[in-house]
Write an enzyme that holds these catalytic residues in place. Sequence first.
Site, PDB file in Angstrom:
ATOM      1  NE  ARG A  22      -4.076  -1.899   2.263  1.00  0.00           N
ATOM      2  CZ  ARG A  22      -5.100  -1.949   3.092  1.00  0.00           C
ATOM      3  NH1 ARG A  22      -5.244  -1.020   4.024  1.00  0.00           N
ATOM      4  NH2 ARG A  22      -5.999  -2.906   2.999  1.00  0.00           N
ATOM      5  CG  ASN A  56      -1.045  -7.062  -0.324  1.00  0.00           C
ATOM      6  OD1 ASN A  56      -1.761  -7.899  -0.852  1.00  0.00           O
ATOM      7  ND2 ASN A  56      -1.488  -6.260   0.646  1.00  0.00           N
ATOM      8  CD  GLU A  57      -4.670  -4.739  -0.221  1.00  0.00           C
ATOM      9  OE1 GLU A  57      -4.432  -3.795   0.556  1.00  0.00           O
ATOM     10  OE2 GLU A  57      -5.503  -5.632   0.016  1.00  0.00           O
ATOM     11  CG  ASN A  58       2.396  -2.981  -4.677  1.00  0.00           C
ATOM     12  OD1 ASN A  58       2.361  -4.179  -4.906  1.00  0.00           O
ATOM     13  ND2 ASN A  58       3.093  -2.474  -3.676  1.00  0.00           N
TER      14      ASN A  58
END
Length: 819
Positions: A388, A424-426
């Site tokens: 994130r 993850n969830e970039n």
Amino acid sequence: MKRILLLFITIIFIVCNNLYSQQAQRLNNDWEYLKSDLGGIWEANRPAKVGSSESVPLWTKVTLPHCFNALDAVDPDVNYYQGPGWYRSNLRIENPYQNGRTILNFEGAGQKTQVYVYNTKVGEHVGGYDEWTVDITDAVEAFKKDTVFNGRFKGKIPISIRCDNSRDLEMIPSDLSDFNIYGGIYRYLNLVYTPQLSFDKIFALAEVDAAGKLGTLKISSRFYNPKNIQNASLKIKITDPNNKIISESEKQFTALKLTEELAQIQVKKPMLWSPDAPNLYKVEITVEQHGEEASHTEKVGFRNFEFIKKGPFMLNGKRLLLRGTHRHEDHADVAAAMTEGMIRTEIQMMKNMGVNFIRLGHYQQSRIVLNLCDSLGIMVWEEIPWCRGGLGGQVYQAQAKRMLTNMIEQHYNHPAIIIWGLGNENDWPNDFTTFDESKIRAFMSELNDLSHKIDNTRMTAIRRCDFCKDIVDVYSPSIWAGWYRGIYTDYKEITEKEFDSVDKFLHVEWGGDSHAGRHSENPDDAVSKVNRSNKGDERDGDASLFGGSARVSKDGDWSESYVCSLIDWHLKEQETMPWLSGSAYWPFKDFSTPVRPDNPVPYVNQKGVIERDFTKKESYYVFQSYWTNKLMAHIYGHSWPVRWGDKDEDRMVKVYANADEAELFVNGISQGIKKRNSQDFPAAGLRWMVNYKEGHNTLKVVARKGKESVIDEIIQDYQTAKWGKPTKLILEKIADDNGKITIQAKLLDANNILCLNAKNVIEFGLTGDGKLIDNQGTSVGSRRVELYNGRAVISLYTNGGKSITSVKTDGIATAFLSL
């Protein structure tokens, strides 16, 4: 030999990736901790004035591993502590090797760490999850020569360690992450003695052809050689899973290099590694110089795996459905500071549930985890904590590359690992003023290239960043059918569409929250409100309990009943998807998170199939019924003491079992035999419509597979009385176990009828000699918690005295109980 006998009681021999020692000792005891910063390192070492109140600051005795946030991570009244903290201890250091090296090996400490020998800074590290070492040899010797200070410490060496988990946008992971960025020495710290020449790392690559007939084992090393020793001898021994020696060799060096290719060995018809038969070969290497030896042992496995393009996953030439879950390093009462015993219990519980695959979210985890996955036969996706927030600058990017390099090198030899996760969830912005997809793509490409350069035998992967899905080898989109978006019966349709959009597909992260102990007679009520055109892709804001479109995550009842149905549907559908490589349920265990203060258990992500203290939820048994072979049967509702409905109204009883058939008995009367059929939803056909009697009811199931049988039994009350508006709280003692008392709060209406659908937030209190067992992050270990079916439970220690407990909720008089 004298050096082998020395410190025999305290020495453990550790077999692991980068603990290159001959002798290592876990430094668990005799530590002090300070939850704040110091004005300078001298404050950790200056002599205390005996009997004086001027001896400040005050330190607390602790054992390692230790986490700053053992309790405050789930304290409903505070933000968890993010800042510096100090540890100190005086160590007796007696290196048995002539001119040997003395090293501190950190298996993980968060998030920035500095190490001091007395007043001398000897090392530092940025990153909370990779292993690292500090050579303290020279500083120790210098301190020993200082007779004044050495005398004050009575021959021991003062060690001080500063950890810091302060918020910092220029380091990973982002503080926007859905997990706590913990602080402390929360993994094991080891004191290591080595000879002058030892191993930094051993790289052992075990490969086998697709037919499984010919294996190749390539072994190389990186030495730890600060004195640049040139002459040495080396021995290599390879042992098969039956402890039979299959290869022995020796090698002489006269011009030793930092890195050396040591051996390439062929193994005919190797015993293959798999979830059903996790066969491990042992590689033992010893380097000797001037009569002193350093030894290192690795365990490797021969396996051949492939993600078929537009197809399933293959292991050793056969299709294997990856049946997975996820793991955070987090536990009640200790947060990240899980002991080896706790970790072993957790991984074994996963294996017993039928798991053959784990994604380690969202950071490199303890070597203990990887060793267990190797020995139990659980495949692994391990990833770096680029999670994130967007993309930072050069310092940020350098840390990400360093952590990727460390993760791969430190866990290179584990046969369990099949995927290196790059992020993850970039696609999640907000840490920086600009969010540039092109720069994120460019950096993702750099990481992908770096991963393949270090290790070209494994896949790379990311989850939920569609604009980067073409960069990595394997992609997982966001599919949360039935929770954040859509309904769970759309799962297969959504998944097939996403499968068609990439070459190699794996579905990680799916599921839903459940408040342990909460059950429902009508769990699907919220589904009718959901707009089915909003398919299962999770979007920013969907996790919020407020605003936005209708969704089960916001409008559902968070019951165990609903989540069991959601899981049941997913698993039965996966059995009809021959193209599916696999999936991983998110997560195995509830964990703490700073971004969910309003959850039924504050600051806890409650999607686990077990609670934060290893208590199984009902959903654990749904997985077992699909994924395990050992005969099991479980009547749904072990934590559901009171069901409700009209008199003579039929209620469904579900049994989750892997049996061929099952027979249900209610109050001793058979309700008939049902055959199991995985496609007969719900409960694979093992369900009965039952007419409960008012009051107590005994339910028993006898499940059979061939000649085997297994029995499960529960008792449930049935309430037909209708409740009105809640008006009264009561508090009662329900257990007393040698000074540990359990109390239960109930919410009643004006007629003293239990309000079985009540979800009010209540808060327990206590005054007197006792102590509440709270801040556990569980439904029975939180002083502020939502009721589950009109009740809530907590325990306390009396401490041999008297106390008054209380429970309160908005708009209703507080209740008290004297103990």
